[in-house]
Design an enzyme around this catalytic site. Structure first.
Site, PDB file in Angstrom:
ATOM      1  N   GLY A 195     -17.296   1.374  32.372  1.00  0.00           N
ATOM      2  CA  GLY A 195     -16.943   1.274  30.967  1.00  0.00           C
ATOM      3  C   GLY A 195     -16.631   2.589  30.296  1.00  0.00           C
TER       4      GLY A 195
ATOM      5  N   PRO B  42     -16.646   2.549  37.873  1.00  0.00           N
ATOM      6  CA  PRO B  42     -15.494   2.890  37.044  1.00  0.00           C
ATOM      7  C   PRO B  42     -14.259   2.109  37.485  1.00  0.00           C
ATOM      8  CG  PRO B  42     -15.876   4.609  38.659  1.00  0.00           C
ATOM      9  CD  PRO B  42     -17.011   3.635  38.790  1.00  0.00           C
TER      10      PRO B  42
ATOM     11  N   CYS C  20       8.948 -14.496  21.867  1.00  0.00           N
ATOM     12  CA  CYS C  20       9.072 -15.299  20.641  1.00  0.00           C
ATOM     13  C   CYS C  20       7.725 -15.383  19.936  1.00  0.00           C
ATOM     14  CB  CYS C  20       9.607 -16.692  20.991  1.00  0.00           C
ATOM     15  SG  CYS C  20      10.103 -17.632  19.541  1.00  0.00           S
ATOM     16  N   GLU C  21       7.192 -14.222  19.563  1.00  0.00           N
ATOM     17  CA  GLU C  21       5.910 -14.103  18.877  1.00  0.00           C
ATOM     18  C   GLU C  21       5.972 -12.898  17.949  1.00  0.00           C
ATOM     19  OE1 GLU C  21       3.182 -15.968  19.070  1.00  0.00           O
ATOM     20  OE2 GLU C  21       3.696 -17.249  20.787  1.00  0.00           O
TER      21      GLU C  21
END
Length: 495
Positions: free
Chosen positions: A300, A343, A421-422
């Site tokens: 993280g 990692p 198409c957004e």
């Protein structure tokens, strides 16, 4: 747009003093500009890559991946060796996994963390030794568990008490002993997006360290086992899980695992999680009268995506964690366990960039307060949310630059958008790009090596781009073939 026009500009973004500069916190040394101002990747000009492989394309620096793998491994081995302890580095394959990357990880001495039967199968097919593979997942199927046990993986990370019983049954049927770690929820709030924070109580991963949660699992194990293990309602579910695992004939309890989330810069959460899990290990060890040999503290670790991001050096991360683990073990009177980390993004994210070709450009007047307007340029490219879903999923921000020539002259506030198409199909939400940007130019978006290809889709029937690997002095080559429309049609049973 002048530097004082900041109504539509986030705090971290400013008009670049040198538009051609590549921030070293975001772009690794594999990404440079040549004398003409064109970007190169491991010495290969972007225009050559576009000519040979097209756009959109994920360009992936093998040199960067290998150097970061070596840096993390060396930093953690050195830090823990100074404390008399051993450490293993598992590459979290969910960030980006293909056969070439699995082999690079293997060659650099890393192990492989997989999150599904498919990732496990890929790792095995690529030649990663089974003993260096871990299988994760909160809902593993019987087939996935049996595949892992049959292959002889080094560990299966159990996510719940019912899964412990499932693993035990499959191991008994196969006549093997399952090496198991238990994922716990340490209750540490990570400063990251809620969807990628994984250590708070109200989410799907792990068994809780909170007092009193053992009662939630009482019916699962039955009153006979509850009494035999000497459990009380004040105990944690994590303690219960450890005692149950130790009691199972076909389970070898290797240790405990925690992961607090992704894209985290602060050191505090990792240290606190390690302290809490070590406290659990000490209590389980006391009750079963033997040492628990392994601790996995997850991954993280944040990387640079935008100006102002300051990722920590692997040596600093390793040094801090080694100090916390050592001091905690000393205070609790337990041996320092074999430590592992996972990692993923930290290795692969900075290794990748996505190349796009610019299509249409559109200037839009945006209402501002009080009663004013500002202009934002919309720059459409030939990809979008199908090759990078992170902006729409996590509000993720990225850095972009003009790559095929020097981005000189006046810089205008822009937004890079895809062709889907957004209205939410945004690639880079906030950026400055040259006023003379034109159709046919090539843009490079930094740090797309993690979770972009892995989350890609065929939305609007766009074929997924290929992945091109680069290395200094070696001809660029395809490591994941890009899809064609024929590939999409091949699965349509009506054609």
């Amino acid at each position: 747009m002048s530097g004082s026009d900041t109504t539509l500009v986030p705090d971290w973004l400013s008009v670049p003093a040198d538009p051609a500069a590549l921030d070293p916190s975001i772009w690794t040394p594999s990404f440079q500009r040549d004398a003409s101002g064109e970007m190169t990747v491991d010495g290969h000009p972007v225009t050559d890559l576009v000519r040979d492989f097209g756009t959109p394309a994920y360009v992936y620096s093998e040199d960067t991946f290998r150097s970061r793998a070596r840096e993390y491994r060396a930093a953690f081995e050195e830090a823990f060796a100074q404390k008399g302890a051993e450490v293993s580095v598992y590459y979290a394959g969910k960030a980006f996994l293909c056969a070439s990357v699995a082999r690079w990880a293997r060659d650099e001495g890393l192990n492989l963390d997989t999150a599904s039967g498919g990732e496990l199968a890929l790792g095995l097919a690529a030649g990663m030794p089974a003993g260096r593979i871990a299988l994760h997942g909160n809902n593993k199927s019987v087939d996935e568990i049996r595949r892992a046990l049959s292959a002889g993986v080094g560990r299966i990370v159990a996510d719940s008490v019912p899964e412990l019983f499932l693993i035990d049954r499959q191991a008994r049927e196969l006549g093997v002993t399952a090496p198991v770690m238990i994922r716990v929820t340490p209750g540490v709030h990570a400063e990251t997006h809620d969807f990628i924070a994984t250590a708070h109580e109200d989410q799907k991963f792990g068994v809780s360290l909170a007092e009193g949660t053992a009662a939630l699992v009482r019916e699962v194990i039955g009153e006979g086992l509850w009494s035999a293990l000497g459990l009380s309602p004040s105990d944690s579910a994590a303690l219960l899980a450890g005692l149950v695992a130790d009691s199972l004939d076909n389970v070898d309890l290797r240790g405990f695992h925690s992961h607090i989330g992704s894209q985290i810069f602060s050191a505090d959460g990792f240290g606190l999680a390690a302290e809490r899990v070590l406290g659990l290990m000490a209590e389980v060890s006391r009750r079963i009268e033997r040492d628990i040999p392994e601790l996995d503290i997850g991954g993280g670790y944040g990387i640079g995506y935008i100006a102002g991001d300051r990722p920590r050096r692997p040596a600093d991360i390793a040094g801090d964690l080694a100090a916390v683990v050592t001091s905690t073990c000393t205070s609790m009177g337990i041996s320092i366990p074999h430590v592992s980390i996972e990692p993923g993004r930290a290795l692969t994210g900075p290794a990748g960039a996505t190349l796009y070709t610019v299509g249409t450009l559109k200037d839009v007047a945006v209402d501002t307060e009080p009663g004013g307007t500002q202009v934002r340029r919309y720059v459409s490219v030939d990809g979008g949310m199908s090759d990078n879903a992170r902006p729409v999923l996590y509000d993720a921000d990225y850095t972009v630059t003009l790559a095929n020539r020097t981005p000189e002259g006046t810089q205008v506030l822009s937004r890079v958008v895809g062709k889907h198409c957004e209205s939410g199909d945004i690639v880079v939400r906030y950026c400055y790009l040259p006023a003379d940007l034109r159709s046919g130019d090539v843009l490079a978006v930094a740090a797309t090596g993690a979770y972009c290809w892995a989350l890609s889709s065929n939305y609007n029937y766009l074929p997924r781009p290929g992945v091109v690997a680069t290395s200094s002095g070696v001809a660029p080559r395809t490591i994941v073939r890009g899809e064609t429309e024929d590939d999409l049609f091949a699965r349509d049973a009506g054609l």
